[in-house]
Design an enzyme around this catalytic site. Sequence first.
Site, PDB file in Angstrom:
ATOM      1  N   ASN A   9      -3.669  16.423 -33.134  1.00  0.00           N
ATOM      2  CA  ASN A   9      -4.634  17.248 -33.860  1.00  0.00           C
ATOM      3  C   ASN A   9      -4.117  17.388 -35.296  1.00  0.00           C
ATOM      4  OD1 ASN A   9      -6.294  19.213 -34.899  1.00  0.00           O
ATOM      5  ND2 ASN A   9      -5.518  20.877 -33.607  1.00  0.00           N
ATOM      6  N   LYS A  11      -5.514  18.672 -37.758  1.00  0.00           N
ATOM      7  CA  LYS A  11      -6.031  19.888 -38.405  1.00  0.00           C
ATOM      8  C   LYS A  11      -6.565  19.573 -39.809  1.00  0.00           C
ATOM      9  CE  LYS A  11      -2.769  22.542 -35.704  1.00  0.00           C
ATOM     10  NZ  LYS A  11      -2.288  23.850 -35.374  1.00  0.00           N
ATOM     11  N   HIS A  95     -10.335  25.224 -29.665  1.00  0.00           N
ATOM     12  CA  HIS A  95      -8.977  25.402 -30.195  1.00  0.00           C
ATOM     13  C   HIS A  95      -8.777  26.867 -30.584  1.00  0.00           C
ATOM     14  CE1 HIS A  95      -5.457  25.101 -32.749  1.00  0.00           C
ATOM     15  NE2 HIS A  95      -5.203  23.977 -32.126  1.00  0.00           N
ATOM     16  N   GLU A  97      -7.461  28.236 -33.028  1.00  0.00           N
ATOM     17  CA  GLU A  97      -7.767  28.567 -34.433  1.00  0.00           C
ATOM     18  C   GLU A  97      -9.275  28.772 -34.605  1.00  0.00           C
ATOM     19  OE1 GLU A  97      -5.616  25.267 -36.140  1.00  0.00           O
ATOM     20  OE2 GLU A  97      -3.765  26.213 -35.437  1.00  0.00           O
ATOM     21  N   GLU A 167      -2.767  25.729 -24.255  1.00  0.00           N
ATOM     22  CA  GLU A 167      -2.031  25.972 -25.488  1.00  0.00           C
ATOM     23  C   GLU A 167      -1.790  27.475 -25.654  1.00  0.00           C
ATOM     24  OE1 GLU A 167      -2.621  22.523 -28.421  1.00  0.00           O
ATOM     25  OE2 GLU A 167      -4.260  23.903 -28.747  1.00  0.00           O
ATOM     26  N   GLY A 173       2.074  26.122 -33.695  1.00  0.00           N
ATOM     27  CA  GLY A 173       2.512  26.127 -35.086  1.00  0.00           C
ATOM     28  C   GLY A 173       3.625  27.111 -35.391  1.00  0.00           C
ATOM     29  N   SER A 212       3.823  23.560 -30.349  1.00  0.00           N
ATOM     30  CA  SER A 212       5.135  23.171 -30.886  1.00  0.00           C
ATOM     31  C   SER A 212       5.829  22.107 -30.041  1.00  0.00           C
ATOM     32  CB  SER A 212       6.028  24.403 -31.056  1.00  0.00           C
ATOM     33  OG  SER A 212       5.443  25.301 -31.988  1.00  0.00           O
TER      34      SER A 212
HETATM   35  C1  PEP Z   1      -2.343  22.514 -31.946  1.00  0.00           C
HETATM   36  O1  PEP Z   1      -2.784  22.922 -33.006  1.00  0.00           O
HETATM   37  O2  PEP Z   1      -3.122  22.131 -31.056  1.00  0.00           O
HETATM   38  C2  PEP Z   1      -0.899  22.502 -31.747  1.00  0.00           C
HETATM   39  C3  PEP Z   1      -0.439  22.313 -30.543  1.00  0.00           C
HETATM   40  O3  PEP Z   1      -0.136  22.700 -32.873  1.00  0.00           O
HETATM   41  P1  PEP Z   1       1.457  22.591 -32.985  1.00  0.00           P
HETATM   42  O4  PEP Z   1       1.892  21.372 -32.216  1.00  0.00           O
HETATM   43  O5  PEP Z   1       1.739  22.491 -34.433  1.00  0.00           O
HETATM   44  O6  PEP Z   1       2.009  23.844 -32.362  1.00  0.00           O
END
Ligand code: PEP
Length: 250
Positions: A9, A11, A95, A97, A167, A173, A212
């Site tokens: 992703n 973003k 997601h 966000e 997630e 993040g 992460s």
């Molecule tokens: C994501 O945005 O789906 C995600 C898993 O981000 P990150 O790997 O940066 O935590």
Amino acid sequence: MRQPMVAGNWKMNGSSSSVKELIAGIKDGMASVTKAEVVVCPPAVYIPRVSGAVEDTAIKVGSQNVCDQDKGAFTGEISGEMLKDVGCEYAIVGHSERRSLYGESDELVAKRFAAARRNGIKPIFCIGETLQEREQGITNDVCSRQIDAVIALEGVEALADGVIAYEPVWAIGTGKTASPEQAQEVHAFIRGKIAALNADVAEGLRILYGGSMNPANAAELISQADIDGGLIGGASLKAEDFLAICSAAE
Ligand code: PEP
């Protein structure tokens, strides 16, 4: 046997030149990725460029969202048909966000899931709890509620047309990863919940972990019985790191 999957992703990151470089770097390293399904989800404006670049490869392209409607006066939205037209096979929906920053409810996410499906796009359906919810001990309830919204609209069989990405919001993040045991516990809960409704769907469904994930922790996370790959944010922006995670998934 479920095929492992690693999805990046990207973003809201990149430029014409950096996207060109990133996808070229991933393509270069794909010879060593033989088992995992690899998907990249660029910002929408770069999807046609990336689709063109991966045409002759096994890399698949996804979008970061999809409109719940199919056509008309929905300024700023992109329909499933349009995404399909520019080469998307997958679409991220729900997601965290989108849920937290843009107020997308469980019901709207379910409608976006439905829109992806009816346009022949496989949803990468994101769910997960906040830190506060984990501390309250309601992680499973939150995941259940988010999944139930899709089941209520589309039926449990619809889940077979996509993948779930668990997630935990507190891990996205932040550099804080769920431990393999913490992640496995929730993945097993999700699969068990779906199995209670349809054992075949549960058995075949890929459940990715996201939050992460990086080259150092990917192998241990993905080796858990119910973790079938990863949805990768930050680490998907460096070809070398993303490819290392793809190798770990093998
Ligand atoms: C994501 O945005 O789906 C995600 C898993 O981000 P990150 O790997 O940066 O935590």
